[in-house]
Design a protein around this motif. Sequence first.
Motif, PDB file in Angstrom:
ATOM      1  N   VAL A 181      -9.482  14.921   3.100  1.00 46.52           N
ATOM      2  CA  VAL A 181      -8.980  13.547   3.480  1.00 46.52           C
ATOM      3  C   VAL A 181      -9.245  12.825   1.974  1.00 46.52           C
ATOM      4  O   VAL A 181     -10.788  13.295   1.263  1.00 46.52           O
ATOM      5  CB  VAL A 181      -9.500  13.217   4.194  1.00 46.52           C
ATOM      6  N   ALA A 182      -9.122  12.191   0.976  1.00 47.93           N
ATOM      7  CA  ALA A 182      -9.749  11.447  -0.209  1.00 47.93           C
ATOM      8  C   ALA A 182      -9.508   9.938   0.202  1.00 47.93           C
ATOM      9  O   ALA A 182      -8.793   9.298   0.484  1.00 47.93           O
ATOM     10  CB  ALA A 182      -9.331  12.141  -1.968  1.00 47.93           C
ATOM     11  N   THR A 183     -10.819   8.548  -0.972  1.00 50.73           N
ATOM     12  CA  THR A 183     -10.654   7.964  -0.589  1.00 50.73           C
ATOM     13  C   THR A 183     -10.131   7.755  -2.741  1.00 50.73           C
ATOM     14  O   THR A 183     -11.295   7.794  -3.083  1.00 50.73           O
ATOM     15  CB  THR A 183     -10.954   7.236   0.569  1.00 50.73           C
ATOM     16  N   TYR A 184      -9.488   7.048  -2.578  1.00 46.31           N
ATOM     17  CA  TYR A 184      -9.861   6.466  -4.350  1.00 46.31           C
ATOM     18  C   TYR A 184      -9.039   4.943  -4.229  1.00 46.31           C
ATOM     19  O   TYR A 184      -8.134   4.850  -5.040  1.00 46.31           O
ATOM     20  CB  TYR A 184      -8.652   7.731  -5.067  1.00 46.31           C
ATOM     21  N   ASN A 185     -10.061   4.518  -5.415  1.00 48.36           N
ATOM     22  CA  ASN A 185      -9.458   2.375  -5.594  1.00 48.36           C
ATOM     23  C   ASN A 185      -8.967   2.817  -6.836  1.00 48.36           C
ATOM     24  O   ASN A 185      -9.700   2.643  -8.064  1.00 48.36           O
ATOM     25  CB  ASN A 185     -10.483   1.891  -5.313  1.00 48.36           C
ATOM     26  N   VAL A 186      -7.561   2.237  -6.880  1.00 51.01           N
ATOM     27  CA  VAL A 186      -7.015   2.936  -8.012  1.00 51.01           C
ATOM     28  C   VAL A 186      -6.851   1.157  -9.521  1.00 51.01           C
ATOM     29  O   VAL A 186      -6.723   1.326 -10.588  1.00 51.01           O
ATOM     30  CB  VAL A 186      -5.745   2.984  -9.039  1.00 51.01           C
ATOM     31  N   GLU A 187      -7.493   0.794  -8.890  1.00 48.00           N
ATOM     32  CA  GLU A 187      -7.832  -1.036 -10.011  1.00 48.00           C
ATOM     33  C   GLU A 187      -7.067  -1.653 -10.156  1.00 48.00           C
ATOM     34  O   GLU A 187      -6.128  -1.465 -11.415  1.00 48.00           O
ATOM     35  CB  GLU A 187      -9.045  -1.180 -10.631  1.00 48.00           C
ATOM     36  N   ILE A 209      -4.188  14.471   1.691  1.00 51.94           N
ATOM     37  CA  ILE A 209      -3.403  13.278   2.571  1.00 51.94           C
ATOM     38  C   ILE A 209      -5.238  12.594   0.986  1.00 51.94           C
ATOM     39  O   ILE A 209      -5.974  12.495   1.438  1.00 51.94           O
ATOM     40  CB  ILE A 209      -4.587  12.825   3.545  1.00 51.94           C
ATOM     41  N   VAL A 210      -3.904  11.389   0.668  1.00 52.93           N
ATOM     42  CA  VAL A 210      -4.659  10.539  -0.660  1.00 52.93           C
ATOM     43  C   VAL A 210      -4.888   8.844   0.034  1.00 52.93           C
ATOM     44  O   VAL A 210      -3.603   8.365   0.260  1.00 52.93           O
ATOM     45  CB  VAL A 210      -4.948  10.347  -1.459  1.00 52.93           C
ATOM     46  N   SER A 211      -5.636   8.502   0.425  1.00 58.12           N
ATOM     47  CA  SER A 211      -5.899   6.768   0.763  1.00 58.12           C
ATOM     48  C   SER A 211      -6.418   6.198  -0.763  1.00 58.12           C
ATOM     49  O   SER A 211      -6.748   6.091  -1.866  1.00 58.12           O
ATOM     50  CB  SER A 211      -6.573   6.634   1.393  1.00 58.12           C
ATOM     51  N   LEU A 212      -4.713   5.371  -1.056  1.00 57.79           N
ATOM     52  CA  LEU A 212      -5.351   4.502  -2.038  1.00 57.79           C
ATOM     53  C   LEU A 212      -5.542   3.461  -2.046  1.00 57.79           C
ATOM     54  O   LEU A 212      -4.823   2.435  -1.287  1.00 57.79           O
ATOM     55  CB  LEU A 212      -4.066   4.885  -3.178  1.00 57.79           C
ATOM     56  N   GLU A 213      -6.098   2.846  -3.017  1.00 57.51           N
ATOM     57  CA  GLU A 213      -6.653   1.022  -2.513  1.00 57.51           C
ATOM     58  C   GLU A 213      -6.022   0.840  -3.438  1.00 57.51           C
ATOM     59  O   GLU A 213      -6.395   1.250  -5.076  1.00 57.51           O
ATOM     60  CB  GLU A 213      -8.303   0.989  -2.027  1.00 57.51           C
ATOM     61  N   ILE A 260      -2.095  -6.582  -3.622  1.00 56.12           N
ATOM     62  CA  ILE A 260      -2.992  -5.314  -3.197  1.00 56.12           C
ATOM     63  C   ILE A 260      -2.754  -5.297  -1.931  1.00 56.12           C
ATOM     64  O   ILE A 260      -2.737  -6.196  -0.892  1.00 56.12           O
ATOM     65  CB  ILE A 260      -3.875  -5.435  -3.726  1.00 56.12           C
ATOM     66  N   ARG A 261      -2.638  -3.961  -2.136  1.00 58.36           N
ATOM     67  CA  ARG A 261      -2.256  -3.023  -0.298  1.00 58.36           C
ATOM     68  C   ARG A 261      -2.998  -1.408  -0.575  1.00 58.36           C
ATOM     69  O   ARG A 261      -3.172  -0.711  -1.402  1.00 58.36           O
ATOM     70  CB  ARG A 261      -1.151  -3.030   0.352  1.00 58.36           C
ATOM     71  N   GLN A 262      -2.975  -0.725   0.743  1.00 54.31           N
ATOM     72  CA  GLN A 262      -3.706   0.707   0.716  1.00 54.31           C
ATOM     73  C   GLN A 262      -2.500   0.745   0.959  1.00 54.31           C
ATOM     74  O   GLN A 262      -1.441   0.796   2.090  1.00 54.31           O
ATOM     75  CB  GLN A 262      -4.791   0.482   2.015  1.00 54.31           C
ATOM     76  N   VAL A 263      -2.461   2.180   0.403  1.00 48.32           N
ATOM     77  CA  VAL A 263      -0.886   3.383   0.712  1.00 48.32           C
ATOM     78  C   VAL A 263      -1.867   4.860   0.637  1.00 48.32           C
ATOM     79  O   VAL A 263      -3.101   5.157   0.493  1.00 48.32           O
ATOM     80  CB  VAL A 263      -0.262   3.580  -0.877  1.00 48.32           C
TER      81      VAL A 263
END
Length: 608
Positions: A306-312, A337-341, A396-399
Amino acid sequence: MPSKSSARLAALTVAAVCAASTITLTSPAHARSVRIHDIQGDTRMSPYAGQQVTDVAGIVTGVRTYGSSRGFWIQDPEPDADPATSEGVFVHTGSTPQGVAVGDAVKVSGTVSEYVPGGTSSGNQALTEITRPAFTVVSGGNPVPAATGIDAGSVPAAYTPAGDPAANGSVNALPLRPDRYALDFYESLEGMNVQVSDTRVVGATDPYTELWVTVKPGENRNHRGGTVYGSYGAQNTGRLQIQSLGRAADFPDANVGDTLAGATTGPLDFNQYGGYTLVARELGTLESGNLRRESTRAQRSGELAVATYNVENLDPSDGTFAAHAEAIVGNLKSPDIVSLEEIQDNNGATDDGTVAADRTVAALIDAIVAAGGPRYDWRGIDPADKADGGEPGGNIRQVFLFDPERVSFTDRAGGDATTATGVTKVRGRAALTVSPGRVAPGSEAFEGSRKPLAGEFVFRGRTVVVVANHFASKGGDQSLTSQYQPPSRVSETQRHLQAKEVHDFTARILAVQKNAAVVVLGDINDFEFSTTTKILEGRGTLWSAVKSLPRSERYSYVYQGNSQVLDQILISPSIRRGGAFTYDSVHLNAEFHDQISDHDPQVLRFRP
């Protein structure tokens, strides 16, 4: 530097007017003939603020012809014996200074002002200036006063004194103690010609042609060359911002771990974006530290990654999709699973009511496939227009991205921008009432801010609840170099409320199912040692897994030369107790001048 003509060697008087916002401490008086060290005094505020001064003598040590603060620095070549009084001062001409060059001996008349970069509401320290100046060039080609060296031996270990309680915590009126406090030491050199030598870069070159170095190579160093910010009391005294008086095109593209070799010399300035800044007249030579972008290992068959990544602020107009895809596939090894911010809507910052982000996400998924990764599926909830903060119009939102070959998503209908997901029991286990769903979207904690996104995933028959977050930013906080010590962190108020909502939501899941696997992750916008994190963790409800790393490896973001944690993955007790988890902060952005995001992604691998 501009060349001197023979005409400029004669006496020349130039007048200029500036309109800088200032603090006036006294009413203007008759002009006085004083020395620079008299003007600077032995506190942060000039005893002559608001007064007229005349024929202030000095040698020009730098001329700034760009930006909103144009003028030149002068320094008295005959210093006094007091180490607390600076011998340099900035002469603010407003427009591009004419008829003056480095090495000129000048006499300046004008008004002493205390200019606060960013305005008084910022809490920043003031910069002593001579404004509305008239100056006379007495001679040219004089030697510049010798630069004062700034190094590990000269900068004290203590950062700053505590502010005066009678002055709301301000340090402005306190006598400077440059032998005891780092901020006092730098202040005692404000406006003077200073030098650093063979300094390591701890903050990469940014789009504004500035970088950060440290004069204390051993101070909280990590193995990649950065300086780690590990507590509110360890501000890292050796950090110094570097700008240049030369052409922007000549400024080096530096990464963390590089070295600015040789001498970097110029006036010491103060600005709102970095505090004390060496504005280089002479810039050292960049030597590469050969820093490489990190890659994590691939998850094993029985591990869920599981990852989290803010893609700016990613939107379809960006040219970074291929680079982000390569980061996800090549550096993160295609997490399950990748949580994108910071996924923006389909037209980015265009403010026309568009809130859907399906084109943005589809472009990223296609780029991942092209990079050799899986064809991810995804889930998200469109926000209400202009309700979630971020770049105006961007929505913006998380996906969630997830690999359907490895993970399934449990869809429970009913989630939208304003409907809160809850917790129920299904066949004896905790379940969400809507999935995907938002956590407490109506709470004041998330007013004008991104709402958490929760979803149920199933991996090898085990349900895992993932909650993606992007907490309120640190905007509005006072800087580490603030005149108020300790500085105020007003942005924490909202993050504390947000942390309480997410903690309580997690606690409800665990109340229904004690051994539930819950992962709370995202851009928390706060440190692993912060009160925000402590509220999230509660009394064992969650635990920030970045703390499983050695202290020197705990960072996901570099700000003003401090490598620090903003992105976190927190885990419930059943995941932590199992002990079979690994955590990796994958450093591929924050330390590099050519970053595609300002955040480093985080990866957790465990066996549910």
